[in-house]
Design an enzyme around this catalytic site. Structure first.
Site, PDB file in Angstrom:
ATOM      1  N   ASN A  69     -25.848  34.593 -41.735  1.00 11.34           N
ATOM      2  CA  ASN A  69     -26.594  33.518 -42.380  1.00 11.34           C
ATOM      3  C   ASN A  69     -26.483  32.194 -41.629  1.00 11.34           C
ATOM      4  O   ASN A  69     -26.879  31.151 -42.155  1.00 11.34           O
ATOM      5  CB  ASN A  69     -26.105  33.326 -43.821  1.00 11.34           C
ATOM      6  CG  ASN A  69     -26.562  34.448 -44.716  1.00 11.34           C
ATOM      7  OD1 ASN A  69     -27.747  34.761 -44.769  1.00 11.34           O
ATOM      8  ND2 ASN A  69     -25.634  35.069 -45.413  1.00 11.34           N
TER       9      ASN A  69
ATOM     10  N   GLU B  28     -33.882  34.220 -34.592  1.00  5.71           N
ATOM     11  CA  GLU B  28     -32.884  35.185 -35.071  1.00  5.71           C
ATOM     12  C   GLU B  28     -32.229  35.914 -33.898  1.00  5.71           C
ATOM     13  O   GLU B  28     -31.084  36.372 -34.022  1.00  5.71           O
ATOM     14  CB  GLU B  28     -33.512  36.179 -36.060  1.00  5.71           C
ATOM     15  CG  GLU B  28     -34.133  35.542 -37.307  1.00  5.71           C
ATOM     16  CD  GLU B  28     -33.129  35.197 -38.419  1.00  5.71           C
ATOM     17  OE1 GLU B  28     -31.900  35.318 -38.200  1.00  5.71           O
ATOM     18  OE2 GLU B  28     -33.583  34.789 -39.518  1.00  5.71           O
TER      19      GLU B  28
ATOM     20  N   HIS C 110     -32.966  27.481 -45.549  1.00  2.67           N
ATOM     21  CA  HIS C 110     -33.549  27.753 -46.870  1.00  2.67           C
ATOM     22  C   HIS C 110     -33.926  26.461 -47.585  1.00  2.67           C
ATOM     23  O   HIS C 110     -34.936  26.397 -48.287  1.00  2.67           O
ATOM     24  CB  HIS C 110     -32.569  28.549 -47.736  1.00  2.67           C
ATOM     25  CG  HIS C 110     -32.432  29.985 -47.332  1.00  2.67           C
ATOM     26  ND1 HIS C 110     -31.418  30.791 -47.794  1.00  2.67           N
ATOM     27  CD2 HIS C 110     -33.184  30.751 -46.518  1.00  2.67           C
ATOM     28  CE1 HIS C 110     -31.547  31.998 -47.269  1.00  2.67           C
ATOM     29  NE2 HIS C 110     -32.608  31.997 -46.495  1.00  2.67           N
TER      30      HIS C 110
ATOM     31  N   ARG D 215     -36.134  53.581 -60.457  1.00  2.00           N
ATOM     32  CA  ARG D 215     -34.721  53.331 -60.128  1.00  2.00           C
ATOM     33  C   ARG D 215     -34.327  53.798 -58.729  1.00  2.00           C
ATOM     34  O   ARG D 215     -33.156  54.050 -58.465  1.00  2.00           O
ATOM     35  CB  ARG D 215     -33.788  53.961 -61.169  1.00  2.00           C
ATOM     36  CG  ARG D 215     -33.990  53.430 -62.579  1.00  2.00           C
ATOM     37  CD  ARG D 215     -32.855  53.799 -63.510  1.00  2.00           C
ATOM     38  NE  ARG D 215     -33.144  53.367 -64.868  1.00  2.00           N
ATOM     39  CZ  ARG D 215     -33.718  54.133 -65.794  1.00  2.00           C
ATOM     40  NH1 ARG D 215     -34.052  55.371 -65.497  1.00  2.00           N
ATOM     41  NH2 ARG D 215     -33.943  53.662 -66.994  1.00  2.00           N
TER      42      ARG D 215
ATOM     43  N   GLU E  58     -21.921  42.031 -48.191  1.00  2.00           N
ATOM     44  CA  GLU E  58     -21.658  40.616 -47.908  1.00  2.00           C
ATOM     45  C   GLU E  58     -20.533  40.047 -48.760  1.00  2.00           C
ATOM     46  O   GLU E  58     -20.687  39.063 -49.467  1.00  2.00           O
ATOM     47  CB  GLU E  58     -22.939  39.785 -48.088  1.00  2.00           C
ATOM     48  CG  GLU E  58     -22.825  38.407 -47.455  1.00  2.00           C
ATOM     49  CD  GLU E  58     -24.165  37.690 -47.377  1.00  2.00           C
ATOM     50  OE1 GLU E  58     -25.118  38.286 -46.860  1.00  2.00           O
ATOM     51  OE2 GLU E  58     -24.222  36.546 -47.838  1.00  2.00           O
TER      52      GLU E  58
ATOM     53  N   ARG F  29     -20.224  39.734 -43.206  1.00  2.00           N
ATOM     54  CA  ARG F  29     -21.694  39.713 -43.086  1.00  2.00           C
ATOM     55  C   ARG F  29     -22.289  38.323 -43.217  1.00  2.00           C
ATOM     56  O   ARG F  29     -23.381  38.046 -42.712  1.00  2.00           O
ATOM     57  CB  ARG F  29     -22.310  40.651 -44.132  1.00  2.00           C
ATOM     58  CG  ARG F  29     -23.833  40.730 -44.017  1.00  2.00           C
ATOM     59  CD  ARG F  29     -24.446  41.828 -44.856  1.00  2.00           C
ATOM     60  NE  ARG F  29     -25.890  41.829 -44.647  1.00  2.00           N
ATOM     61  CZ  ARG F  29     -26.687  42.836 -44.953  1.00  2.00           C
ATOM     62  NH1 ARG F  29     -26.200  43.920 -45.493  1.00  2.00           N
ATOM     63  NH2 ARG F  29     -27.980  42.755 -44.715  1.00  2.00           N
TER      64      ARG F  29
ATOM     65  N   LYS G  46     -26.255  43.375 -35.306  1.00  2.00           N
ATOM     66  CA  LYS G  46     -26.446  43.363 -36.755  1.00  2.00           C
ATOM     67  C   LYS G  46     -25.838  44.609 -37.385  1.00  2.00           C
ATOM     68  O   LYS G  46     -25.160  44.534 -38.420  1.00  2.00           O
ATOM     69  CB  LYS G  46     -27.930  43.258 -37.115  1.00  2.00           C
ATOM     70  CG  LYS G  46     -28.146  43.274 -38.619  1.00  2.00           C
ATOM     71  CD  LYS G  46     -29.212  42.367 -39.102  1.00  2.00           C
ATOM     72  CE  LYS G  46     -29.162  42.264 -40.622  1.00  2.00           C
ATOM     73  NZ  LYS G  46     -30.271  41.527 -41.190  1.00  2.00           N
TER      74      LYS G  46
ATOM     75  N   LYS H 231     -30.971  44.400 -46.855  1.00  2.00           N
ATOM     76  CA  LYS H 231     -31.199  43.296 -47.793  1.00  2.00           C
ATOM     77  C   LYS H 231     -32.680  43.263 -48.166  1.00  2.00           C
ATOM     78  O   LYS H 231     -33.545  43.173 -47.291  1.00  2.00           O
ATOM     79  CB  LYS H 231     -30.824  41.957 -47.162  1.00  2.00           C
ATOM     80  CG  LYS H 231     -29.362  41.612 -47.286  1.00  2.00           C
ATOM     81  CD  LYS H 231     -29.161  40.127 -47.041  1.00  2.00           C
ATOM     82  CE  LYS H 231     -27.707  39.739 -47.052  1.00  2.00           C
ATOM     83  NZ  LYS H 231     -27.517  38.302 -46.807  1.00  2.00           N
TER      84      LYS H 231
ATOM     85  N   HIS I 231     -40.072  31.246 -41.719  1.00  2.00           N
ATOM     86  CA  HIS I 231     -38.646  31.420 -41.952  1.00  2.00           C
ATOM     87  C   HIS I 231     -37.851  31.187 -40.654  1.00  2.00           C
ATOM     88  O   HIS I 231     -36.849  30.464 -40.641  1.00  2.00           O
ATOM     89  CB  HIS I 231     -38.382  32.819 -42.504  1.00  2.00           C
ATOM     90  CG  HIS I 231     -36.931  33.160 -42.644  1.00  2.00           C
ATOM     91  ND1 HIS I 231     -36.086  32.496 -43.499  1.00  2.00           N
ATOM     92  CD2 HIS I 231     -36.159  34.088 -42.006  1.00  2.00           C
ATOM     93  CE1 HIS I 231     -34.864  32.995 -43.402  1.00  2.00           C
ATOM     94  NE2 HIS I 231     -34.887  33.963 -42.503  1.00  2.00           N
TER      95      HIS I 231
ATOM     96  N   HIS J  57     -29.010  29.434 -42.011  1.00  2.00           N
ATOM     97  CA  HIS J  57     -29.853  29.777 -43.151  1.00  2.00           C
ATOM     98  C   HIS J  57     -29.667  28.855 -44.351  1.00  2.00           C
ATOM     99  O   HIS J  57     -30.568  28.747 -45.185  1.00  2.00           O
ATOM    100  CB  HIS J  57     -29.622  31.229 -43.574  1.00  2.00           C
ATOM    101  CG  HIS J  57     -30.266  32.227 -42.653  1.00  2.00           C
ATOM    102  ND1 HIS J  57     -29.963  32.301 -41.303  1.00  2.00           N
ATOM    103  CD2 HIS J  57     -31.206  33.189 -42.875  1.00  2.00           C
ATOM    104  CE1 HIS J  57     -30.680  33.269 -40.746  1.00  2.00           C
ATOM    105  NE2 HIS J  57     -31.444  33.827 -41.677  1.00  2.00           N
TER     106      HIS J  57
END
Lengths: 322, 322
Positions: free
Chosen positions: A207, A147, A214, A83, A199, A203, A189, A105, A227, A210
């Site tokens: 993306n 990026e 994606h 955890r 987010e 935030r 960032k 993330k 990517h 993206h």
């Protein structure tokens, strides 16, 4: 526990282990297969196997040595093992240094969607060693530049201009140019994530490119395009969409597309068909009640999240894919 | 999305779906196989499959309808799906109502250890409907009583006395007795977790009986003994250890063991052999640098975490297992 991959391990794992040995009672290494196509549960489980077989406890620190895939998986493993145990990012690709290692993330892919299973979990520290970029293939450098370029249109037109002036130096790995690009990218960032870690608002501008990106990655099968390549092309599509929504003029689109091309990135998407693009984008994490929401630019230097009529999206796909 | 199992679904899934339908645009159900032996990644993935196939987004609420296994898996799925969606616990077993549904511990098992992969992730709400206990098998009632009894020695001797007075009423499912037992158990748990959500200190006392208990479960293979049965027997062993450490007298041990027996729980552990017990307990999450740490009682009504000499632990195992 150092978590790395088969490509990076022979280059830097021993050096990192030596650097860490004065700080820890014992240092071990788990080596994962390389590539986005391995960013799934079975590979993640190799980290858990290694931790449990070595008797690692809640005080164990995980070090992610590699690119974005290693960082995302190691961070998620750290978030879940017992955890939650501490972890440190040691990114060795430009993309990871300027984007994925910062902001907490973490995730793995599911066969029905990228990064669908993960956690917000912050590293204790991010160590960017620019020397590791010396061994990075040219294709990965370009992917990382996607990026870097991203931060211009969404947040900083001055930085966009600086990148235009230094794109050849960056591709040639000029140390001073790289240092500025990595520093400024991390600053932007951190500024964004510091305001909205989970987010729920701002935030989401990170993306940019993206949603289309994606869809390209999922449509071709993860690992076909890098990517960053998909994001580069996705930014082209999102810029065209911004223009069709009346948010930016054609000259700004052309300027950004030219820079993306000079970075060595694809500017035409694969011909998956508009139906398939739309289907893939409807499972995007930003979608709500089946409505796709896009990060678009407008005015230049600022980004916003908004839905777009399917007809407009189809026109963009027709223009930008072949 | 209601997440439940094959046993509970025919009893309560439709009723819950009807109750939720005015509150949500659509209600779906994912039904998992029943039992601790299914509390692993493959079963968790059935939840992700269902969420993605239904196009569920970040606003989707997960409802865990069932016992501790369903609650732990649903909570962990909620923690990870798109990096976190809201969830509600609707526990239908006594064990889940008095223990596992409260406090935000979620996890799945790994073949090398129980609950090794998980998250601290709080539900928005816990709904304990005592009527659902009417369909609970006697063996599961006893397993739940183990976690009720637990709160006595670690925190509340008055409650321990009350349980002794009402153990027969509880086993006969007297509604008033159950209401008090569930309420007081949740109060004590909430009081502890409110002070130490991440188990950096006080919260560890809730693991009384669990170090030996987890070893029993892992040693026999998950699903042989119920979790509560293993905890009941684990408390007997931890009480004997407390006595051998000089922390409680023999009369207190006998008193607690008698109550555990009256609850219908095993008080003798399986003969796994002391070496195997020690090996299994060394991967416990409370272990540090290979040293097992036990929650022991002393003085009665209070618990503490401490290591114990292997020789003493071997004596306890010899006394308490056959």
């Amino acid at each position: 526990m150092i978590v790395t991959n088969q490509l990076v391990a022979p280059l830097y794992a021993d050096r990192l282990a030596r650097a860490l040995s004065p700080r820890h009672a014992s240092v071990r290494t788990v080596t994962l297969p390389d590539g986005e196509e391995h960013k799934h549960w079975q590979t993640l489980n190799l980290i858990f196997d290694g931790l449990l077989e070595s008797g690692c406890d809640r005080k164990t620190v995980l070090y992610a040595l590699g690119g974005g895939v290693v960082g995302d998986m190691t961070g998620f493993a750290a978030a879940c093992y017992m955890r939650g145990v501490p972890f440190v990012q040691v990114p060795t690709t430009l993309l990871a240094q300027v984007d994925s290692s910062v902001g907490g993330k973490t995730a793995i892919n599911h066969s029905l969607g990228k990064n669908m299973i993960g956690a917000f979990y912050q590293p204790q520290l991010v160590v960017c060693d620019l020397d590791t970029l010396a061994t990075l293939p040219d294709r990965e450098m370009s992917a990382g530049l996607a990026e870097v370029i991203k931060y211009g249109p969404i947040a900083d037109l001055e930085f966009l201009g600086w990148i235009e002036d230094h794109i050849d130096a960056l591709r040639a790995r000029d140390p001073q140019a790289l240092a500025h690009a990595v520093r400024r990218s991390c600053e932007i960032k951190a500024w964004v994530v510091g305001q909205d870690e989970r987010e729920t608002g701002l935030r989401v501008i990170l993306n940019f490119g993206h949603t289309f990106g994606h869809a390209i990655e999922a449509g071709l099968g993860y690992g076909q395009w890098l990517h960053g390549e998909a994001v580069g092309c996705g930014m082209v599509m999102a810029l065209h969409l911004s223009h069709r929504l009346g948010l930016v003029d054609a000259a700004f689109v052309d300027r950004c597309v030219a820079l993306i091309r000079r970075a060595g990135l694809p500017t035409m998407g694969p011909a998956l068909g508009a139906d398939r693009y739309l289907e893939l984008m409807r499972v995007d994490k930003k979608a709500e009640a089946g409505e796709i929401r896009f990060v678009v630019i407008g005015p230049p230097g600022q980004a916003q999240l908004r839905p777009a009529p399917d007809a407009l999206v189809r026109e963009v796909i027709a223009d930008c894919c072949r």
